[in-house]
Write a protein that holds these residues in place. Sequence first.
Motif, PDB file in Angstrom:
ATOM      1  N   ALA A 125       0.828  -1.204   0.000  1.00 28.21           N
ATOM      2  CA  ALA A 125       0.000   0.000   0.000  1.00 28.21           C
ATOM      3  C   ALA A 125       0.864   1.257   0.000  1.00 28.21           C
ATOM      4  O   ALA A 125       0.515   2.267  -0.632  1.00 28.21           O
ATOM      5  CB  ALA A 125      -0.933  -0.011   1.213  1.00 28.21           C
ATOM      6  N   ALA A 126       2.009   1.204   0.710  1.00 35.79           N
ATOM      7  CA  ALA A 126       2.923   2.353   0.710  1.00 35.79           C
ATOM      8  C   ALA A 126       3.534   2.560  -0.676  1.00 35.79           C
ATOM      9  O   ALA A 126       3.711   3.694  -1.131  1.00 35.79           O
ATOM     10  CB  ALA A 126       4.017   2.139   1.753  1.00 35.79           C
ATOM     11  N   GLU A 151       0.898   4.198  -2.856  1.00 36.93           N
ATOM     12  CA  GLU A 151       0.772   5.627  -2.563  1.00 36.93           C
ATOM     13  C   GLU A 151       1.878   6.429  -3.233  1.00 36.93           C
ATOM     14  O   GLU A 151       1.629   7.472  -3.844  1.00 36.93           O
ATOM     15  CB  GLU A 151       0.797   5.853  -1.050  1.00 36.93           C
ATOM     16  N   SER A 152       3.115   5.935  -3.140  1.00 40.19           N
ATOM     17  CA  SER A 152       4.240   6.649  -3.752  1.00 40.19           C
ATOM     18  C   SER A 152       4.144   6.646  -5.267  1.00 40.19           C
ATOM     19  O   SER A 152       4.453   7.651  -5.935  1.00 40.19           O
ATOM     20  CB  SER A 152       5.561   6.015  -3.308  1.00 40.19           C
ATOM     21  N   ASN A 186       1.384   6.452  -7.092  1.00 44.92           N
ATOM     22  CA  ASN A 186       0.320   7.359  -7.526  1.00 44.92           C
ATOM     23  C   ASN A 186       0.720   8.821  -7.371  1.00 44.92           C
ATOM     24  O   ASN A 186       0.294   9.671  -8.167  1.00 44.92           O
ATOM     25  CB  ASN A 186      -0.967   7.049  -6.777  1.00 44.92           C
ATOM     26  N   ALA A 187       1.536   9.111  -6.388  1.00 47.99           N
ATOM     27  CA  ALA A 187       2.051  10.480  -6.258  1.00 47.99           C
ATOM     28  C   ALA A 187       2.930  10.822  -7.458  1.00 47.99           C
ATOM     29  O   ALA A 187       2.897  11.946  -7.979  1.00 47.99           O
ATOM     30  CB  ALA A 187       2.833  10.627  -4.957  1.00 47.99           C
ATOM     31  N   PRO A 221      -4.493   7.554 -11.253  1.00 51.93           N
ATOM     32  CA  PRO A 221      -3.969   6.705 -10.177  1.00 51.93           C
ATOM     33  C   PRO A 221      -4.300   5.237 -10.413  1.00 51.93           C
ATOM     34  O   PRO A 221      -5.327   4.892 -10.988  1.00 51.93           O
ATOM     35  CB  PRO A 221      -4.667   7.248  -8.924  1.00 51.93           C
ATOM     36  N   TRP A 225      -5.367  -0.807  -6.267  1.00 53.29           N
ATOM     37  CA  TRP A 225      -4.775  -2.045  -5.741  1.00 53.29           C
ATOM     38  C   TRP A 225      -5.590  -3.228  -6.227  1.00 53.29           C
ATOM     39  O   TRP A 225      -6.819  -3.208  -6.210  1.00 53.29           O
ATOM     40  CB  TRP A 225      -4.747  -2.025  -4.222  1.00 53.29           C
TER      41      TRP A 225
END
Length: 285
Positions: free
Chosen positions: A149-150, A153-154, A156-157, A175, A178
Amino acid sequence: MLAKFFIAALFLISATASAQPDGDALTSMINAYRKAPGACQDGATQAVAELKPKAALAALRIQPGASLSATLAKAGYPNAKADAISVSGASTLQAAFAMLRQSYCRVLLNGSYTDIGASRNGGEWTVVLARATAPLPSASFASWQDAGAAILESVNAARATGRMCGNRAFPPAAPLRWNASLGRAALVHSGDMAEKRYFSHADQAGRRVGDRANEAGYSWARVGENLAYGLNTPQETVNGWLSSPSHCANIMNGEFSEMGAAFVVTADQGAGVTYWTQTFGKPRI
């Protein structure tokens, strides 16, 4: 795929009783220099972060021989990068610093180092600079899904803004979502690489990412894969991928809409190596 190798110089280190006051004073001078460096070998410089004094680094002597990185790890300082520099014949702190600055200013101003130890033995002055290894992800995350998940997040950033991947320009991309099946495919491959100690998109039976996605129950129109090893955090791993044109292109590919990611650490947990797999997909409609 992306391999990250630790950087180490070749030295043999033996412990000394304690850091000397002259070592502490030299550390302070080096940090003042990093704050306002001026010129370095006639080249432009910029300020870099202050180094943190570490007793484990200050309490070491250098002799010709073995690996600095490995010996630091044995001394209780696992490191991702380490370097040691020394000068001889300096009778004063100011003279030692001047010699270090003249010969090793690029090392002293290296922004990738975070810690320092300095010591004096007669006319010999030694400075050890290093960056500690991050804890294994198995110690930092409750599960591989949390680490995945981390990564999501990175990633998608990164996709939120345009980016150059090598010489190729990519516009912002939507984005990723998952996908549990892609996550299982990633976990299987990371586990197989960690168990059998290889690093390849093809496993030892010749199966590739499409085969693994099929076996995980993912019906795909397009799949892709990024690999990495030797990195201990999701952010380091994503940063490494983004710095590689082919891995960056996978991350920025607007045709992918889903992903999964997983890590597995080799069985020797104390000095284990982390294998990361990121699996991209576009489902078949």
